[in-house]
Design a protein around this motif. Structure first.
Motif, PDB file in Angstrom:
ATOM      1  N   ASP A   8     -23.859  11.018  41.060  1.00  0.00           N
ATOM      2  CA  ASP A   8     -23.549   9.751  40.461  1.00  0.00           C
ATOM      3  C   ASP A   8     -23.797   8.676  41.552  1.00  0.00           C
ATOM      4  O   ASP A   8     -23.803   7.317  40.915  1.00  0.00           O
ATOM      5  CB  ASP A   8     -21.927   9.737  40.451  1.00  0.00           C
ATOM      6  N   THR A   9     -24.128   8.867  42.442  1.00  0.00           N
ATOM      7  CA  THR A   9     -24.523   7.564  43.476  1.00  0.00           C
ATOM      8  C   THR A   9     -26.094   7.670  43.535  1.00  0.00           C
ATOM      9  O   THR A   9     -26.619   6.342  43.556  1.00  0.00           O
ATOM     10  CB  THR A   9     -23.964   7.990  44.963  1.00  0.00           C
ATOM     11  N   HIS A  10     -26.623   8.890  43.716  1.00  0.00           N
ATOM     12  CA  HIS A  10     -28.366   8.540  43.714  1.00  0.00           C
ATOM     13  C   HIS A  10     -28.960   9.019  42.698  1.00  0.00           C
ATOM     14  O   HIS A  10     -30.380   8.915  42.788  1.00  0.00           O
ATOM     15  CB  HIS A  10     -28.691   9.743  45.090  1.00  0.00           C
ATOM     16  N   GLY A  11     -28.394   9.365  41.589  1.00  0.00           N
ATOM     17  CA  GLY A  11     -29.300   9.797  40.190  1.00  0.00           C
ATOM     18  C   GLY A  11     -29.952  11.238  40.452  1.00  0.00           C
ATOM     19  O   GLY A  11     -29.385  11.902  41.411  1.00  0.00           O
ATOM     20  N   PRO A  12     -30.977  11.363  39.836  1.00  0.00           N
ATOM     21  CA  PRO A  12     -31.570  12.882  39.692  1.00  0.00           C
ATOM     22  C   PRO A  12     -32.166  12.948  41.429  1.00  0.00           C
ATOM     23  O   PRO A  12     -32.705  12.230  41.731  1.00  0.00           O
ATOM     24  CB  PRO A  12     -32.670  12.840  38.839  1.00  0.00           C
ATOM     25  N   SER A  13     -31.764  14.324  41.689  1.00  0.00           N
ATOM     26  CA  SER A  13     -32.062  14.789  43.172  1.00  0.00           C
ATOM     27  C   SER A  13     -32.110  15.992  43.418  1.00  0.00           C
ATOM     28  O   SER A  13     -31.685  16.779  42.431  1.00  0.00           O
ATOM     29  CB  SER A  13     -31.047  13.841  44.103  1.00  0.00           C
ATOM     30  N   SER A  14     -32.755  16.349  44.362  1.00  0.00           N
ATOM     31  CA  SER A  14     -32.686  18.019  44.490  1.00  0.00           C
ATOM     32  C   SER A  14     -31.270  18.435  45.001  1.00  0.00           C
ATOM     33  O   SER A  14     -30.419  17.826  45.417  1.00  0.00           O
ATOM     34  CB  SER A  14     -33.557  18.253  45.965  1.00  0.00           C
ATOM     35  N   THR A  15     -30.922  19.652  44.512  1.00  0.00           N
ATOM     36  CA  THR A  15     -29.836  20.390  44.878  1.00  0.00           C
ATOM     37  C   THR A  15     -29.442  20.891  46.169  1.00  0.00           C
ATOM     38  O   THR A  15     -30.185  21.440  46.725  1.00  0.00           O
ATOM     39  CB  THR A  15     -29.614  21.413  43.946  1.00  0.00           C
ATOM     40  N   ALA A  16     -28.427  20.779  46.753  1.00  0.00           N
ATOM     41  CA  ALA A  16     -27.858  21.082  48.083  1.00  0.00           C
ATOM     42  C   ALA A  16     -26.654  21.980  47.968  1.00  0.00           C
ATOM     43  O   ALA A  16     -25.773  21.359  46.977  1.00  0.00           O
ATOM     44  CB  ALA A  16     -27.987  20.041  49.102  1.00  0.00           C
ATOM     45  N   VAL A  17     -26.380  22.790  48.969  1.00  0.00           N
ATOM     46  CA  VAL A  17     -24.972  23.338  48.956  1.00  0.00           C
ATOM     47  C   VAL A  17     -24.296  23.073  50.321  1.00  0.00           C
ATOM     48  O   VAL A  17     -25.029  23.363  51.266  1.00  0.00           O
ATOM     49  CB  VAL A  17     -25.062  24.835  48.556  1.00  0.00           C
ATOM     50  N   VAL A  18     -22.874  22.824  50.406  1.00  0.00           N
ATOM     51  CA  VAL A  18     -22.455  22.460  51.692  1.00  0.00           C
ATOM     52  C   VAL A  18     -20.949  23.007  51.453  1.00  0.00           C
ATOM     53  O   VAL A  18     -20.394  23.355  50.227  1.00  0.00           O
ATOM     54  CB  VAL A  18     -22.091  20.999  52.094  1.00  0.00           C
ATOM     55  N   CYS A  19     -20.321  23.278  52.597  1.00  0.00           N
ATOM     56  CA  CYS A  19     -18.728  23.800  52.466  1.00  0.00           C
ATOM     57  C   CYS A  19     -17.894  22.508  51.950  1.00  0.00           C
ATOM     58  O   CYS A  19     -18.195  21.663  52.227  1.00  0.00           O
ATOM     59  CB  CYS A  19     -18.243  24.417  53.854  1.00  0.00           C
ATOM     60  N   ARG A  20     -16.929  22.966  51.347  1.00  0.00           N
ATOM     61  CA  ARG A  20     -15.934  21.984  50.762  1.00  0.00           C
ATOM     62  C   ARG A  20     -15.367  21.085  51.883  1.00  0.00           C
ATOM     63  O   ARG A  20     -14.727  20.037  51.887  1.00  0.00           O
ATOM     64  CB  ARG A  20     -14.993  22.557  50.124  1.00  0.00           C
ATOM     65  N   HIS A  21     -15.287  21.748  53.236  1.00  0.00           N
ATOM     66  CA  HIS A  21     -14.703  21.154  54.444  1.00  0.00           C
ATOM     67  C   HIS A  21     -15.374  19.569  54.659  1.00  0.00           C
ATOM     68  O   HIS A  21     -14.727  18.623  54.967  1.00  0.00           O
ATOM     69  CB  HIS A  21     -14.632  21.981  55.692  1.00  0.00           C
ATOM     70  N   MET A  22     -16.873  19.589  54.464  1.00  0.00           N
ATOM     71  CA  MET A  22     -17.364  18.419  54.743  1.00  0.00           C
ATOM     72  C   MET A  22     -17.144  17.291  53.788  1.00  0.00           C
ATOM     73  O   MET A  22     -17.192  16.053  53.982  1.00  0.00           O
ATOM     74  CB  MET A  22     -18.880  18.583  54.777  1.00  0.00           C
ATOM     75  N   ILE A  23     -16.731  17.708  52.636  1.00  0.00           N
ATOM     76  CA  ILE A  23     -16.499  16.785  51.497  1.00  0.00           C
ATOM     77  C   ILE A  23     -15.157  16.084  51.368  1.00  0.00           C
ATOM     78  O   ILE A  23     -14.985  14.992  51.409  1.00  0.00           O
ATOM     79  CB  ILE A  23     -16.551  17.621  49.917  1.00  0.00           C
ATOM     80  N   VAL A  24     -14.073  16.723  51.863  1.00  0.00           N
ATOM     81  CA  VAL A  24     -12.767  16.469  52.195  1.00  0.00           C
ATOM     82  C   VAL A  24     -12.443  15.517  53.286  1.00  0.00           C
ATOM     83  O   VAL A  24     -11.126  15.148  53.164  1.00  0.00           O
ATOM     84  CB  VAL A  24     -11.688  17.502  51.700  1.00  0.00           C
ATOM     85  N   THR A  25     -13.040  15.704  54.201  1.00  0.00           N
ATOM     86  CA  THR A  25     -12.662  15.102  55.546  1.00  0.00           C
ATOM     87  C   THR A  25     -13.925  13.875  55.947  1.00  0.00           C
ATOM     88  O   THR A  25     -15.037  14.234  55.759  1.00  0.00           O
ATOM     89  CB  THR A  25     -12.280  15.854  56.521  1.00  0.00           C
ATOM     90  N   SER A  26     -13.686  12.821  56.501  1.00  0.00           N
ATOM     91  CA  SER A  26     -14.525  11.994  57.211  1.00  0.00           C
ATOM     92  C   SER A  26     -14.806  12.333  58.652  1.00  0.00           C
ATOM     93  O   SER A  26     -15.878  11.784  59.299  1.00  0.00           O
ATOM     94  CB  SER A  26     -13.972  10.608  56.886  1.00  0.00           C
ATOM     95  N   GLU A  27     -13.851  13.182  59.203  1.00  0.00           N
ATOM     96  CA  GLU A  27     -13.648  13.344  60.472  1.00  0.00           C
ATOM     97  C   GLU A  27     -15.068  14.614  60.854  1.00  0.00           C
ATOM     98  O   GLU A  27     -14.878  15.449  60.038  1.00  0.00           O
ATOM     99  CB  GLU A  27     -12.464  14.075  60.862  1.00  0.00           C
ATOM    100  N   PRO A  28     -15.817  14.462  61.706  1.00  0.00           N
ATOM    101  CA  PRO A  28     -16.851  15.160  61.949  1.00  0.00           C
ATOM    102  C   PRO A  28     -16.202  16.795  62.201  1.00  0.00           C
ATOM    103  O   PRO A  28     -15.450  16.843  62.972  1.00  0.00           O
ATOM    104  CB  PRO A  28     -17.573  14.738  63.338  1.00  0.00           C
TER     105      PRO A  28
END
Length: 89
Positions: A8-28
């Protein structure tokens, strides 16, 4: 062959996978990359790394804890910058 995602932000791009913890918090929460292949973008946080080691692999318990999320390569880069911290314990 790298798969793509329509971000939605960057348009077509390569796919990546991260844990959900990185998505739900702004704390490092840490950023542990799980592949030496620069085209295989996957990472999880320090808590997921600890759970992975405790479970001795990709168990169902680990997968539930990790709750992976698919993001675009640009979002992956932003998450890497935000969550990369020195791991101190």
């Amino acid at each position: 062959m790298t798969s793509t995602i329509d971000c939605d932000t960057h348009g077509p791009s390569s796919t990546a996978v991260v844990c959900r913890h990185m998505i739900v918090t702004s704390e490092p929460v840490g950023f542990v990359e799980n592949s030496s292949d620069p085209d295989d973008l996957q990472a999880w946080c320090h808590a997921c790394e600890a759970m992975f080691l405790q479970e001795d692999g990709l168990t169902d318990v680990f997968r539930e804890f990790n709750d992976m999320a698919v993001v675009c390569g640009d979002c992956y880069g932003s998450l890497k910058q935000r969550h990369s911290v020195a791991h101190t314990q």
